[in-house]
Write an enzyme that holds these catalytic residues in place. Structure first.
Site, short mmCIF file in Angstrom:
data_model
loop_
_atom_site.label_atom_id
_atom_site.label_comp_id
_atom_site.label_asym_id
_atom_site.label_seq_id
_atom_site.Cartn_x
_atom_site.Cartn_y
_atom_site.Cartn_z
N ASP A 109 1.30 12.87 7.71
CA ASP A 109 2.49 12.09 8.04
C ASP A 109 3.55 12.36 6.99
OD1 ASP A 109 4.28 10.29 9.04
OD2 ASP A 109 2.86 8.64 9.21
N ASP B 229 7.10 13.83 13.12
CA ASP B 229 6.69 13.83 11.70
C ASP B 229 5.20 13.55 11.51
OD1 ASP B 229 6.76 11.23 12.58
OD2 ASP B 229 7.78 10.42 10.83
N GLU B 230 4.40 13.75 12.55
CA GLU B 230 2.99 13.37 12.48
C GLU B 230 2.10 14.43 13.15
OE1 GLU B 230 0.41 9.28 13.32
OE2 GLU B 230 2.40 9.55 14.19
#
Length: 395
Positions: free
Chosen positions: A11, A105-106
């Site tokens: 993350d 973003d993960e």
């Protein structure tokens, strides 16, 4: 013998804020809120400094600024975030055999089987350091035997840290955490568990399965498994995205057709440029309208494969006319281009003459070099939001 699984959850910490700080270092160490206007917007992301005042994502910006009056409000740039996400994705794609991108973003990465040749935790550590070194973005990760525990480990590792939950210690790691830390456990489910005095995951681990099935029905087994870190879900391989879209929320509701068209043209032009930059073409376009009473309509139309806005824009305008109810004011408007496929801008794809192709090539060359919207169509100029551009292409 069952093979041990090594699942990594990555993350990017406060991703939008971190990207903005990369371009504006003066924001470092200050409370930052990424979001819409102070009156009507919501918080898309916020720095840890702002979070300490109770600010969180999805909160109305007005409320966030009341909690943290000295916060710096940044409208944000989707282009910057998309580019940063692509940089990280490329590094991961070059490094690991199997990964799943679940958001901008993960990521989940499966390193199972790698222990025969490498130390999985060291491998993940080296990957994290490479991403931070090459992108200048902070990143956290958790490693565990399942996706659920890995994600929880990442949340405990933040900000800018890493944790490995060794096999057999999953329940011990989870026990002291609040039940709300279990991914996908909704607020209503938590409230129901609170009413029975179940607040910590350790409390939930002691509850019998029969009780949970009595209270929650079929979901009881799901909750029981999650509390024990049991999760057999696999990593779904990352694939190319199938659509590209953008939306605009007006500061004041509008029923002005010219304004709506201007915004749509601007957004369509921006998306078309991104398609050409990525070597993509689309086969379907759609317009989304949300009225001031939050009623939302979407209208789409299949088209011949293209990435040319002079073809897309008339179609988008036509969809707007069909979808718009003139007796209502509009709060939000959006454009979505879907059925993406790889394709170059050949003349037959543009269905136009060579002069038109050369115009696009010239416009794209300037925009690639000097940034999006250096050259744009006069019809796509957002009212009052851009300065005069001597290179403006009249269309």
């Amino acid at each position: 013998m069952v093979q041990k699984r090594y699942i990594v959850h990555i993350d990017l910490d406060s991703f939008f804020v971190s990207v903005e700080r990369k371009f504006n270092p003066s924001l470092i160490g200050k409370p930052v809120i990424i979001g819409g206007s102070a009156d009507r917007g919501v918080v898309a992301s916020c720095s840890y400094e702002a979070r300490s005042f109770g600010v969180h994502s999805a909160m109305p910006t007005r409320q966030a600024l009341k909690l943290c009056p000295h916060a710096i409000l940044v409208r944000g740039s989707h282009g910057r975030y998309g580019e940063a996400s692509r940089e990280v994705t490329q590094i991961i794609d070059e490094t690991v055999p199997l990964y799943q991108k679940t958001s901008v973003d993960e990521f989940y990465i499966d390193l199972s089987g790698m222990e025969r040749f490498h130390n999985p935790y060291k491998f993940a550590t080296d990957l994290r350091h490479r991403i931070m070194r090459e992108t200048e973005l902070p990143i956290s990760f958790g490693m565990a035997s399942t996706k659920t525990v890995a994600k929880m480990a990442t949340n405990q590792a933040k900000p800018n840290g890493q944790i490995f939950i060794e096999h057999g210690t999953e329940m011990e790691f989870m026990a002291p955490l609040p039940i709300r830390k279990i991914p996908m456990l909704g607020a209503k489910t938590c409230e129901k568990l609170y009413s029975y005095g179940i607040e910590k995951i350790g409390d939930l681990q002691k509850v019998e399965l029969r009780f949970l099935e009595t209270v929650f029905g079929r979901a009881g087994l799901y909750i029981w498994n999650k509390a024990r870190g049991i999760d057999t879900s696999e990593i779904t391989p990352h694939g190319d995205r199938k659509s590209i879209s953008t939306e605009h929320t007006f500061d004041a509701d509008t029923a002005d057709m010219r304004t709506l068209e201007t915004i749509l043209v601007s957004m369509t032009e921006e998306l078309a440029f991104k398609l050409r930059k990525e070597g993509k073409i689309v086969g379907c376009m759609a317009v989304k309208i949300r009225y001031n009473d939050f009623e939302t309509h979407t209208l789409q139309e299949k088209i011949s494969l293209t990435a040319a806005e002079h073809i897309l824009i008339p179609g988008i305008k036509n969809l707007l006319k069909k979808a718009w109810s003139k007796n209502k004011k509009v709060r939000l408007i959006g454009v979505k281009l879907s059925q993406l496929t790889t394709g170059s801008n050949q003349i037959n794809l543009f269905d136009d003459n060579e002069e038109q192709i050369k115009l696009y090539q010239a416009m794209d060359t300037i925009n690639f070099k000097y940034g999006d919207k250096t050259v744009c169509r006069a019809s796509g100029m957002e009212i009052g939001t851009r300065n005069f551009n001597p290179f403006l292409a009249n269309a």
